[in-house]
Design a protein around this motif. Sequence first.
Motif, PDB file in Angstrom:
ATOM      1  N   LYS A  86      68.379  79.629  12.864  1.00 22.85           N
ATOM      2  CA  LYS A  86      67.700  79.061  14.022  1.00 22.85           C
ATOM      3  C   LYS A  86      67.282  80.176  14.978  1.00 22.85           C
ATOM      4  CE  LYS A  86      70.158  74.639  13.899  1.00 22.85           C
ATOM      5  NZ  LYS A  86      71.075  73.717  14.621  1.00 22.85           N
ATOM      6  N   PRO A  87      66.268  79.932  15.814  1.00 23.95           N
ATOM      7  CA  PRO A  87      65.782  80.986  16.719  1.00 23.95           C
ATOM      8  C   PRO A  87      66.837  81.539  17.659  1.00 23.95           C
ATOM      9  CG  PRO A  87      64.197  79.177  16.604  1.00 23.95           C
ATOM     10  CD  PRO A  87      65.421  78.722  15.868  1.00 23.95           C
ATOM     11  N   ASP A  88      67.876  80.750  17.983  1.00 20.69           N
ATOM     12  CA  ASP A  88      68.874  81.247  18.921  1.00 20.69           C
ATOM     13  C   ASP A  88      69.672  82.415  18.351  1.00 20.69           C
ATOM     14  OD1 ASP A  88      70.220  79.686  17.087  1.00 20.69           O
ATOM     15  OD2 ASP A  88      71.493  78.678  18.554  1.00 20.69           O
ATOM     16  N   VAL A  89      69.746  82.518  17.030  1.00 18.70           N
ATOM     17  CA  VAL A  89      70.460  83.639  16.412  1.00 18.70           C
ATOM     18  C   VAL A  89      69.748  84.946  16.744  1.00 18.70           C
ATOM     19  CG1 VAL A  89      71.141  84.697  14.226  1.00 18.70           C
ATOM     20  CG2 VAL A  89      71.414  82.227  14.559  1.00 18.70           C
ATOM     21  N   LEU A  90      68.447  84.992  16.540  1.00 23.71           N
ATOM     22  CA  LEU A  90      67.682  86.194  16.851  1.00 23.71           C
ATOM     23  C   LEU A  90      67.669  86.460  18.350  1.00 23.71           C
ATOM     24  CD1 LEU A  90      65.860  88.539  16.096  1.00 23.71           C
ATOM     25  CD2 LEU A  90      63.920  86.947  16.085  1.00 23.71           C
ATOM     26  N   ALA A  91      67.535  85.411  19.157  1.00 17.83           N
ATOM     27  CA  ALA A  91      67.509  85.585  20.607  1.00 17.83           C
ATOM     28  C   ALA A  91      68.800  86.238  21.095  1.00 17.83           C
ATOM     29  CB  ALA A  91      67.298  84.237  21.294  1.00 17.83           C
ATOM     30  N   ALA A  92      69.927  85.796  20.572  1.00 21.19           N
ATOM     31  CA  ALA A  92      71.208  86.385  20.961  1.00 21.19           C
ATOM     32  C   ALA A  92      71.265  87.852  20.554  1.00 21.19           C
ATOM     33  CB  ALA A  92      72.359  85.612  20.326  1.00 21.19           C
ATOM     34  N   GLY A  93      70.802  88.155  19.338  1.00 19.55           N
ATOM     35  CA  GLY A  93      70.799  89.531  18.876  1.00 19.55           C
ATOM     36  C   GLY A  93      69.926  90.440  19.722  1.00 19.55           C
ATOM     37  N   LEU A  94      68.770  89.937  20.136  1.00 21.10           N
ATOM     38  CA  LEU A  94      67.872  90.734  20.971  1.00 21.10           C
ATOM     39  C   LEU A  94      68.504  91.040  22.325  1.00 21.10           C
ATOM     40  CD1 LEU A  94      64.489  88.917  20.266  1.00 21.10           C
ATOM     41  CD2 LEU A  94      65.223  91.143  19.388  1.00 21.10           C
ATOM     42  N   GLY A  95      69.243  90.059  22.864  1.00 18.28           N
ATOM     43  CA  GLY A  95      69.861  90.264  24.159  1.00 18.28           C
ATOM     44  C   GLY A  95      70.999  91.265  24.149  1.00 18.28           C
ATOM     45  N   LEU A  96      71.506  91.575  22.953  1.00 21.52           N
ATOM     46  CA  LEU A  96      72.664  92.459  22.843  1.00 21.52           C
ATOM     47  C   LEU A  96      72.410  93.694  21.991  1.00 21.52           C
ATOM     48  CD1 LEU A  96      75.196  89.541  22.293  1.00 21.52           C
ATOM     49  CD2 LEU A  96      75.064  90.968  24.352  1.00 21.52           C
ATOM     50  N   MET A  97      71.197  93.841  21.470  1.00 22.31           N
ATOM     51  CA  MET A  97      70.917  94.893  20.491  1.00 22.31           C
ATOM     52  C   MET A  97      71.145  96.294  21.029  1.00 22.31           C
ATOM     53  SD  MET A  97      66.739  94.894  20.240  1.00 22.31           S
ATOM     54  CE  MET A  97      65.708  95.167  21.701  1.00 22.31           C
ATOM     55  N   VAL A  98      71.045  96.477  22.357  1.00 23.37           N
ATOM     56  CA  VAL A  98      71.201  97.832  22.902  1.00 23.37           C
ATOM     57  C   VAL A  98      72.643  98.320  22.844  1.00 23.37           C
ATOM     58  CG1 VAL A  98      69.165  97.705  24.376  1.00 23.37           C
ATOM     59  CG2 VAL A  98      71.384  96.919  25.253  1.00 23.37           C
ATOM     60  N   ASP A  99      73.572  97.463  22.412  1.00 19.67           N
ATOM     61  CA  ASP A  99      74.949  97.922  22.190  1.00 19.67           C
ATOM     62  C   ASP A  99      75.065  98.736  20.904  1.00 19.67           C
ATOM     63  OD1 ASP A  99      75.843  96.789  24.503  1.00 19.67           O
ATOM     64  OD2 ASP A  99      76.792  95.052  23.559  1.00 19.67           O
ATOM     65  N   LEU A 100      74.017  98.755  20.101  1.00 18.76           N
ATOM     66  CA  LEU A 100      73.970  99.541  18.870  1.00 18.76           C
ATOM     67  C   LEU A 100      73.104 100.783  19.075  1.00 18.76           C
ATOM     68  CD1 LEU A 100      73.310  96.631  16.339  1.00 18.76           C
ATOM     69  CD2 LEU A 100      75.438  97.926  16.548  1.00 18.76           C
ATOM     70  N   PRO A 101      73.271 101.819  18.259  1.00 16.01           N
ATOM     71  CA  PRO A 101      72.385 102.986  18.332  1.00 16.01           C
ATOM     72  C   PRO A 101      70.947 102.603  17.968  1.00 16.01           C
ATOM     73  CG  PRO A 101      74.395 103.504  17.119  1.00 16.01           C
ATOM     74  CD  PRO A 101      74.366 102.016  17.288  1.00 16.01           C
ATOM     75  N   ARG A 102      70.007 103.291  18.532  1.00 19.47           N
ATOM     76  CA  ARG A 102      68.587 103.005  18.317  1.00 19.47           C
ATOM     77  C   ARG A 102      68.223 103.026  16.831  1.00 19.47           C
ATOM     78  NH1 ARG A 102      64.156 103.439  21.732  1.00 19.47           N
ATOM     79  NH2 ARG A 102      65.572 104.263  23.325  1.00 19.47           N
ATOM     80  N   GLN A 103      68.650 104.068  16.102  1.00 23.03           N
ATOM     81  CA  GLN A 103      68.260 104.185  14.701  1.00 23.03           C
ATOM     82  C   GLN A 103      68.844 103.047  13.875  1.00 23.03           C
ATOM     83  OE1 GLN A 103      65.919 106.286  13.396  1.00 23.03           O
ATOM     84  NE2 GLN A 103      66.184 104.866  11.675  1.00 23.03           N
ATOM     85  N   GLU A 104      70.044 102.618  14.205  1.00 26.69           N
ATOM     86  CA  GLU A 104      70.627 101.509  13.453  1.00 26.69           C
ATOM     87  C   GLU A 104      69.848 100.219  13.682  1.00 26.69           C
ATOM     88  OE1 GLU A 104      74.809  99.141  12.573  1.00 26.69           O
ATOM     89  OE2 GLU A 104      74.761 100.674  14.143  1.00 26.69           O
TER      90      GLU A 104
END
Length: 213
Positions: free
Chosen positions: A98-116
């Motif tokens: 569902k779209p909420d899965v990607l939305a949650a990931g986008l809101g938190l993605m900066v907790d990972l390194p850029r290249q990853e």
Amino acid sequence: MSVIRLLVLGAVRQHGRAHGYQVRNDLEYWGAHEWSNAKPGSIYHALKQMAKQGLLHAHEIAPSTAGGPPRTEYEITEQGTAEYFSLLRESLTAYDQKPDVLAAGLGLMVDLPRQEVLTLLEERIRAIREWRVAVTEYYTPEDGPGQLGHIGEIMNMWVHSADTGAEWTRALIERIRGGAYTFAGEGEPFVGVLAEGEENPFATGKRPPEDRC
């Protein structure tokens, strides 16, 4: 995949320690109550359940001088951190959720390194491409949806969703490659949570009994 677990773990991790109302306030600040199942009841249930599972450590806090019952503050554990990053990585690669899965990931993605993050998004595109190939084994987009009667509109929707999803992901990859945003290890991150007592302009204004937790 559990979006509420990802969101709650992410909010607690950003605070260091947070009580239930702080977590709920953050998720409303992100608009998660509109695009996910992050409603008050599910938030408090997730906090208590993950504390039982060892993903969060619950600290009992004394009542305030103004009175009222004591709150519980939560802190993410080592096990919870591992679970958080596992869910976060999955949210950025899963194309069939569902779209909420990607939305949650986008809101938190900066907790990972850029290249990853770039690697995970490239994996997302590969998965979308493979899924599109599977669909077009039975449906030729160039012939239009009418080839299968009105049922062809279902195939047409799937192919269109795959194409637009891949296009959007490629654009995001280019923005990140171009230096957009501050990722893990790059300096001071964007502050995406509210400080204690900070007014939330997007709050619903409703405070259920669980807010004492």
